[in-house]
Write a protein that holds these residues in place. Structure first.
Motif, PDB file in Angstrom:
ATOM      1  N   VAL A 131       0.852  -1.186   0.000  1.00 52.95           N
ATOM      2  CA  VAL A 131       0.000   0.000   0.000  1.00 52.95           C
ATOM      3  C   VAL A 131       0.893   1.243   0.000  1.00 52.95           C
ATOM      4  O   VAL A 131       1.870   1.300   0.748  1.00 52.95           O
ATOM      5  N   PRO A 132       0.564   2.253  -0.837  1.00 54.63           N
ATOM      6  CA  PRO A 132       1.348   3.491  -0.808  1.00 54.63           C
ATOM      7  C   PRO A 132       1.321   4.139   0.578  1.00 54.63           C
ATOM      8  O   PRO A 132       0.310   4.104   1.278  1.00 54.63           O
ATOM      9  N   CYS A 133       2.435   4.742   0.958  1.00 54.82           N
ATOM     10  CA  CYS A 133       2.532   5.460   2.225  1.00 54.82           C
ATOM     11  C   CYS A 133       2.115   6.911   2.013  1.00 54.82           C
ATOM     12  O   CYS A 133       2.468   7.509   0.993  1.00 54.82           O
ATOM     13  N   PRO A 134       1.374   7.494   2.939  1.00 52.83           N
ATOM     14  CA  PRO A 134       0.976   8.893   2.796  1.00 52.83           C
ATOM     15  C   PRO A 134       2.208   9.804   2.765  1.00 52.83           C
ATOM     16  O   PRO A 134       3.085   9.713   3.628  1.00 52.83           O
ATOM     17  N   GLU A 135       2.263  10.661   1.773  1.00 51.26           N
ATOM     18  CA  GLU A 135       3.413  11.548   1.605  1.00 51.26           C
ATOM     19  C   GLU A 135       3.642  12.430   2.827  1.00 51.26           C
ATOM     20  O   GLU A 135       4.789  12.647   3.240  1.00 51.26           O
ATOM     21  N   GLU A 136       2.564  12.910   3.440  1.00 50.13           N
ATOM     22  CA  GLU A 136       2.695  13.825   4.581  1.00 50.13           C
ATOM     23  C   GLU A 136       3.232  13.127   5.837  1.00 50.13           C
ATOM     24  O   GLU A 136       3.645  13.789   6.783  1.00 50.13           O
ATOM     25  N   ARG A 137       3.225  11.790   5.852  1.00 51.29           N
ATOM     26  CA  ARG A 137       3.752  11.044   7.006  1.00 51.29           C
ATOM     27  C   ARG A 137       4.974  10.206   6.631  1.00 51.29           C
ATOM     28  O   ARG A 137       5.372   9.318   7.378  1.00 51.29           O
ATOM     29  N   THR A 138       5.570  10.515   5.468  1.00 46.59           N
ATOM     30  CA  THR A 138       6.776   9.825   5.013  1.00 46.59           C
ATOM     31  C   THR A 138       7.897  10.849   4.990  1.00 46.59           C
ATOM     32  O   THR A 138       7.819  11.851   4.274  1.00 46.59           O
ATOM     33  N   HIS A 139       8.927  10.605   5.790  1.00 43.46           N
ATOM     34  CA  HIS A 139      10.003  11.573   5.972  1.00 43.46           C
ATOM     35  C   HIS A 139      11.308  11.046   5.386  1.00 43.46           C
ATOM     36  O   HIS A 139      11.792   9.980   5.791  1.00 43.46           O
ATOM     37  N   ALA A 140      11.851  11.800   4.440  1.00 37.88           N
ATOM     38  CA  ALA A 140      13.117  11.445   3.810  1.00 37.88           C
ATOM     39  C   ALA A 140      14.265  11.920   4.692  1.00 37.88           C
ATOM     40  O   ALA A 140      14.295  13.083   5.101  1.00 37.88           O
ATOM     41  N   VAL A 141      15.188  11.015   4.991  1.00 39.84           N
ATOM     42  CA  VAL A 141      16.334  11.367   5.834  1.00 39.84           C
ATOM     43  C   VAL A 141      17.625  11.208   5.034  1.00 39.84           C
ATOM     44  O   VAL A 141      17.685  10.486   4.050  1.00 39.84           O
ATOM     45  N   ASP A 142      18.635  11.894   5.493  1.00 35.31           N
ATOM     46  CA  ASP A 142      19.952  11.834   4.877  1.00 35.31           C
ATOM     47  C   ASP A 142      20.974  11.415   5.933  1.00 35.31           C
ATOM     48  O   ASP A 142      20.642  11.288   7.114  1.00 35.31           O
ATOM     49  N   ASP A 143      22.205  11.246   5.505  1.00 40.71           N
ATOM     50  CA  ASP A 143      23.276  10.805   6.383  1.00 40.71           C
ATOM     51  C   ASP A 143      23.411  11.710   7.603  1.00 40.71           C
ATOM     52  O   ASP A 143      23.413  12.936   7.482  1.00 40.71           O
ATOM     53  N   GLU A 144      23.475  11.097   8.765  1.00 39.51           N
ATOM     54  CA  GLU A 144      23.655  11.742  10.064  1.00 39.51           C
ATOM     55  C   GLU A 144      22.475  12.596  10.502  1.00 39.51           C
ATOM     56  O   GLU A 144      22.587  13.383  11.437  1.00 39.51           O
ATOM     57  N   GLN A 145      21.332  12.435   9.871  1.00 41.80           N
ATOM     58  CA  GLN A 145      20.126  13.130  10.323  1.00 41.80           C
ATOM     59  C   GLN A 145      19.618  12.453  11.582  1.00 41.80           C
ATOM     60  O   GLN A 145      19.618  11.229  11.696  1.00 41.80           O
ATOM     61  N   VAL A 146      19.195  13.257  12.533  1.00 42.39           N
ATOM     62  CA  VAL A 146      18.710  12.765  13.824  1.00 42.39           C
ATOM     63  C   VAL A 146      17.184  12.827  13.841  1.00 42.39           C
ATOM     64  O   VAL A 146      16.589  13.845  13.485  1.00 42.39           O
ATOM     65  N   VAL A 147      16.578  11.727  14.265  1.00 44.46           N
ATOM     66  CA  VAL A 147      15.125  11.658  14.432  1.00 44.46           C
ATOM     67  C   VAL A 147      14.856  11.642  15.933  1.00 44.46           C
ATOM     68  O   VAL A 147      15.326  10.755  16.652  1.00 44.46           O
ATOM     69  N   ASP A 148      14.119  12.638  16.402  1.00 48.48           N
ATOM     70  CA  ASP A 148      13.809  12.792  17.822  1.00 48.48           C
ATOM     71  C   ASP A 148      12.547  12.008  18.148  1.00 48.48           C
ATOM     72  O   ASP A 148      11.469  12.302  17.620  1.00 48.48           O
ATOM     73  N   LEU A 149      12.679  11.016  19.016  1.00 46.60           N
ATOM     74  CA  LEU A 149      11.534  10.208  19.427  1.00 46.60           C
ATOM     75  C   LEU A 149      11.084  10.543  20.842  1.00 46.60           C
ATOM     76  O   LEU A 149      10.393   9.764  21.487  1.00 46.60           O
ATOM     77  N   GLY A 150      11.468  11.708  21.334  1.00 48.24           N
ATOM     78  CA  GLY A 150      11.070  12.122  22.679  1.00 48.24           C
ATOM     79  C   GLY A 150      12.163  11.861  23.685  1.00 48.24           C
ATOM     80  O   GLY A 150      12.990  12.722  23.940  1.00 48.24           O
ATOM     81  N   ASP A 151      12.191  10.656  24.236  1.00 46.54           N
ATOM     82  CA  ASP A 151      13.193  10.342  25.250  1.00 46.54           C
ATOM     83  C   ASP A 151      14.396   9.593  24.687  1.00 46.54           C
ATOM     84  O   ASP A 151      15.234   9.096  25.426  1.00 46.54           O
ATOM     85  N   ARG A 152      14.491   9.501  23.384  1.00 44.05           N
ATOM     86  CA  ARG A 152      15.658   8.923  22.710  1.00 44.05           C
ATOM     87  C   ARG A 152      15.686   9.465  21.287  1.00 44.05           C
ATOM     88  O   ARG A 152      14.665   9.910  20.772  1.00 44.05           O
TER      89      ARG A 152
END
Length: 190
Positions: A131-152
Motif C-alpha cells: 500500500v502506498p505510504c501517505p506523503e505527509e507522514r513519510t520523511h526522507a532522511v539523509d546521512d547523520e540526520q537525527v530523528v527525535d523520538l522524545g526520550d531517545r
C-alpha cells in the motif's frame, strides 16, 4: 501462524520480534523501541509477516501502546513492505526512510514493477499487499540526520551497498546500531 512467536526484550527498552519470514526463523526481525508512552519500530517486514508482528507486540506487552514511528533501513519488501498497511492502521504513524527510497514508499509502482520482474507470480505469496505510504507522514532522511523520538533519538548513517538507499540507525539511549542488511544476507544452507 504455525508456531509460537519469538519475541523478547533484548535490553534497554528494546524488543526483538522474529517475523518468521516464510516459516524460517532468524531471517528478518522487527525491533520495538519504548519511547515514553508510545512505541517505535525499526523495520516492519512484509505484509505477510504482520501476524507475527502483531503477536510479538502482544507478547512484549506493548500492543495497546500507540505506534508512532517506523524507521526502516531500506525499502526492500522484506524490511518495509508492510509500512503502508501499518500507516493505514495507525493514523499517526510516521515513516522515516532514506531520501532515495522515500519516493518509492509514497508511490511503490516502480518498486513493484522491479520486484515483479524477479518474483513474478510469487509476489502476493511472498509479500502480501503493498500500500502506498501517505506523503505527509513519510520523511526522507539523509546521512547523520537525527530523528527525535522524545526520550531517545535515532541517527541515520548512510550505508550503501546492499541497496543504494540503505541506512543504519544508531539509538542514542542504548548505543545499539540497527544495521538491516548492511553486510548482506545469509540464506540457509549457505
Amino acid at each position: 501462524m504455525s508456531a509460537p512467536v519469538d519475541a523478547r526484550w533484548i535490553g534497554d527498552d528494546i524488543g526483538m520480534i522474529d517475523l518468521d519470514f516464510r516459516g524460517v526463523p532468524r531471517v528478518i526481525a522487527a525491533y520495538v523501541l519504548r519511547t515514553g508512552d508510545s512505541i517505535a519500530l525499526v523495520e516492519c517486514g512484509a505484509t505477510r509477516s504482520l501476524p507475527y508482528l502483531d503477536a510479538g507486540l502482544a507478547a512484549l506487552g506493548v500492543a495497546d501502546l500507540p505506534l508512532t514511528n517506523l524507521l526502516v533501513t531500506h525499502i526492500h519488501l522484506d524490511h518495509a513492505g508492510a509500512a503502508g498497511v501499518l500507516q493505514q492502521r495507525h493514523a499517526d504513524l510516521q515513516l522515516w526512510v532514506h531520501q532515495i527510497g522515500a519516493k518509492h514508499m509514497v508511490d511503490p509502482s516502480g518498486l513493484l514493477r522491479s520486484a515483479t520482474r524477479i518474483y513474478g507470480d510469487m509476489m502476493d505469496t511472498l509479500w502480501g499487499e503493498i500500500v502506498p505510504c501517505p506523503e505527509e507522514r513519510t520523511h526522507a532522511v539523509d546521512d547523520e540526520q537525527v530523528v527525535d523520538l522524545g526520550d531517545r533519538t535515532l541517527t541515520a548513517y548512510y550505508t550503501p551497498g546492499h541497496a543504494s538507499h540503505h541506512i543504519a540507525w544508531l539509538d542514542s539511549r542504548s548505543g545499539s546500531l540497527f544495521t538491516g542488511d548492511v553486510a548482506g544476507v545469509q540464506m540457509p544452507p549457505a
